[in-house]
Design a protein around this motif. Structure first.
Motif, short mmCIF file in Angstrom:
data_model
loop_
_atom_site.label_atom_id
_atom_site.label_comp_id
_atom_site.label_asym_id
_atom_site.label_seq_id
_atom_site.Cartn_x
_atom_site.Cartn_y
_atom_site.Cartn_z
N LYS A 153 0.82 -1.21 0.00
CA LYS A 153 0.00 0.00 0.00
C LYS A 153 0.86 1.26 0.00
O LYS A 153 0.38 2.35 -0.36
CB LYS A 153 -0.92 0.01 1.21
N GLN A 154 2.13 1.12 0.41
CA GLN A 154 3.02 2.27 0.51
C GLN A 154 3.95 2.39 -0.69
O GLN A 154 4.25 3.50 -1.15
CB GLN A 154 3.84 2.18 1.79
N ARG A 155 4.42 1.25 -1.18
CA ARG A 155 5.39 1.25 -2.29
C ARG A 155 4.69 1.64 -3.58
O ARG A 155 3.68 1.04 -3.97
CB ARG A 155 6.01 -0.15 -2.42
N ARG A 156 5.21 2.65 -4.24
CA ARG A 156 4.58 3.15 -5.45
C ARG A 156 5.45 2.84 -6.67
O ARG A 156 6.67 2.90 -6.63
CB ARG A 156 4.35 4.66 -5.36
N GLN A 157 4.77 2.51 -7.75
CA GLN A 157 5.44 2.28 -9.03
C GLN A 157 4.47 2.66 -10.14
O GLN A 157 3.26 2.41 -10.03
CB GLN A 157 5.87 0.82 -9.16
N PHE A 158 5.00 3.29 -11.18
CA PHE A 158 4.16 3.77 -12.28
C PHE A 158 3.04 4.70 -11.77
O PHE A 158 1.91 4.69 -12.24
CB PHE A 158 3.54 2.61 -13.06
N GLY A 159 3.39 5.46 -10.71
CA GLY A 159 2.46 6.47 -10.21
C GLY A 159 1.35 5.97 -9.32
O GLY A 159 0.41 6.71 -9.01
N ARG A 160 1.42 4.72 -8.86
CA ARG A 160 0.35 4.17 -8.03
C ARG A 160 0.93 3.13 -7.08
O ARG A 160 1.98 2.55 -7.35
CB ARG A 160 -0.75 3.54 -8.88
N PRO A 161 0.26 2.88 -5.93
CA PRO A 161 0.74 1.82 -5.02
C PRO A 161 0.74 0.47 -5.72
O PRO A 161 -0.21 0.14 -6.46
CB PRO A 161 -0.27 1.86 -3.88
N ILE A 162 1.78 -0.31 -5.49
CA ILE A 162 1.86 -1.61 -6.17
C ILE A 162 0.76 -2.55 -5.71
O ILE A 162 0.41 -3.51 -6.41
CB ILE A 162 3.23 -2.27 -5.97
N GLY A 163 0.17 -2.29 -4.54
CA GLY A 163 -0.93 -3.11 -4.08
C GLY A 163 -2.18 -2.96 -4.91
O GLY A 163 -3.12 -3.76 -4.79
N GLY A 164 -2.20 -1.95 -5.78
CA GLY A 164 -3.36 -1.76 -6.65
C GLY A 164 -3.31 -2.62 -7.91
O GLY A 164 -4.32 -2.71 -8.63
N PHE A 165 -2.19 -3.26 -8.17
CA PHE A 165 -2.09 -4.12 -9.35
C PHE A 165 -2.77 -5.46 -9.08
O PHE A 165 -2.51 -6.12 -8.06
CB PHE A 165 -0.63 -4.32 -9.74
N GLN A 166 -3.62 -5.85 -9.98
CA GLN A 166 -4.45 -7.03 -9.78
C GLN A 166 -3.62 -8.30 -9.59
O GLN A 166 -3.96 -9.17 -8.77
CB GLN A 166 -5.41 -7.21 -10.95
N ALA A 167 -2.52 -8.41 -10.29
CA ALA A 167 -1.69 -9.62 -10.18
C ALA A 167 -1.17 -9.79 -8.75
O ALA A 167 -1.15 -10.91 -8.22
CB ALA A 167 -0.53 -9.55 -11.15
N LEU A 168 -0.77 -8.68 -8.12
CA LEU A 168 -0.29 -8.77 -6.74
C LEU A 168 -1.43 -8.99 -5.77
O LEU A 168 -1.27 -9.69 -4.76
CB LEU A 168 0.48 -7.50 -6.38
N GLN A 169 -2.58 -8.41 -6.06
CA GLN A 169 -3.76 -8.65 -5.20
C GLN A 169 -4.12 -10.13 -5.18
O GLN A 169 -4.47 -10.68 -4.13
CB GLN A 169 -4.93 -7.83 -5.71
N HIS A 170 -4.03 -10.78 -6.33
CA HIS A 170 -4.34 -12.21 -6.40
C HIS A 170 -3.36 -13.02 -5.55
O HIS A 170 -3.76 -13.97 -4.86
CB HIS A 170 -4.30 -12.69 -7.85
N ARG A 171 -2.10 -12.66 -5.61
CA ARG A 171 -1.09 -13.39 -4.83
C ARG A 171 -1.33 -13.23 -3.33
O ARG A 171 -1.26 -14.20 -2.57
CB ARG A 171 0.30 -12.92 -5.22
#
Length: 358
Positions: free
Chosen positions: A243-261
């Motif tokens: 929720k804190q680490r940002r990449q491509f202008g957004r938190p990486i927790g927002g990427f669906q692939a990571l949410q699935h994991r």
């Protein structure tokens, strides 16, 4: 009985008390580097103010008279923070061994263990780590070598499950009559030792045919509580980081692939919590404990290892630094998975009426 004895009102209050104290006082790195391998002041506070070591010990032996469920609540919280403490080895493993022996030794040894003032260790396994007596008894003396002895290097009371002519027995051996050496283990937060016995004088504590299989099952359930707490915390820390680490202008927790994991890990952790509950109930009600404990061993070990692996992966580069705690969770996950025998050896008991092989 409440479906989940670890979540009664009393258990919740105990959990809150232990968590509050550990969040405020637990310092894992300084504790694991200390001479004892744990924070003696913190352990004394846990025992004196909350009575953690006395929970699963009857009142007539100086304990609180609660049950394994309450002890597992504490172990889950200790696992959550990876706090080094002699709860598993001394309070639970040795405490239950003495209760299963059913002799006067319990009156003599349990009060000190319950108070947390006596550090006890139990020796069983050999170099392969399987739960099989590595020592033999002949004429009141023990020979052999036991490994993976929790807190064994500095224990004041040394108990040994040894093979006799009539089956396994529980013995007490003076630490002065044993060659003890701290072992270099994978997990720096858990102190292990080896103990060599050469015609060491031993005092038998049971009345014959010590129930080593039941002791193993109780140990596995207690360890599973640690694993569940640590796995849940590994997931919690990972979710917080994404929720804190940002990449491509957004938190990486927002990427669906990571949410699935992370969702997959969440399912595994909740499944582990469920089988832990079933194992605790089986232990309290003496209802097919072998199968329930074996299931907990397999499921909780897998859940913790997966949670720790994803913690490493999703934290990225910082996870492989010494300063970050990810490697401590990873090492605890793999170290605890093989403690008391690898999960694979418990699979026959999960799928049928076959006792775990070692």
């Amino acid at each position: 009985m409440n479906f989940d004895p670890m979540w009664t009102d009393e258990a919740r209050a105990l959990r809150d008390s232990v968590r509050t104290l550990l969040d405020r006082r637990s310092a894992v790195r300084s504790a694991m580097d200390s001479p004892l391998g744990y924070d003696e002041t913190l352990w004394s506070t846990l025992c004196e103010q909350i009575g953690v070591a006395a929970l699963a010990i009857p009142e007539e032996h100086g304990g609180v008279g609660a049950s394994l469920a309450e002890a597992c609540v504490v172990l889950e919280e200790l696992g959550r923070t990876l706090t080094p403490a002699p709860m598993l080895g001394s309070a639970v493993l040795c405490g239950q061994a003495l209760l299963l022996a059913g002799t006067e030794a319990a009156h003599r040894l349990l009060p000190g263990i319950a108070a947390g003032s006596t550090l006890a260790a139990l020796a069983v396994s050999g170099p392969d780590g399987h739960w099989e007596p590595a020592c033999t008894e002949t004429g009141g003396r023990l020979d052999g070598r036991a490994d993976y002895v929790l807190d064994g290097a500095l224990a004041q009371v040394l108990l040994v499950v040894a093979q006799t002519a009539s089956g396994p027995g529980l013995f007490e051996v003076s630490p002065e009559d044993v060659q003890r050496q701290q072992s270099a283990g994978l997990d720096p937060t858990r102190r292990l030792a080896s103990a060599r016995f050469s015609a060491a004088p031993a005092r038998r504590l049971d009345n014959g045919q010590f129930p080593q299989a039941r002791l193993r099952d109780l140990a596995v359930v207690a360890l599973a509580a640690e694993q569940v707490g640590a796995a849940a915390m590994a997931l919690e820390l990972t979710v917080g980081y994404t929720k804190q680490r940002r990449q491509f202008g957004r938190p990486i927790g927002g990427f669906q692939a990571l949410q699935h994991r992370m969702a997959d890990v969440h399912v595994q952790v909740e499944a582990a919590r469920s089988v832990l509950c079933a194992a605790v109930v089986a232990a309290l009600e003496d209802d097919d404990l072998a199968a329930a404990a074996a299931t907990a061993k397999v499921v909780c070990s897998a859940a913790f290892r997966q949670a720790a692996a994803e913690m490493i992966q999703l934290h990225g580069g910082i996870a492989i630094t010494w300063e970050h705690d990810a490697h401590l969770y990873f090492k605890r996950a793999h170290g605890s998975a093989v403690l008391f025998g690898e999960p694979e050896r418990y699979l026959p008991a999960v799928f049928g009426d076959v006792a775990p092989s070692g």
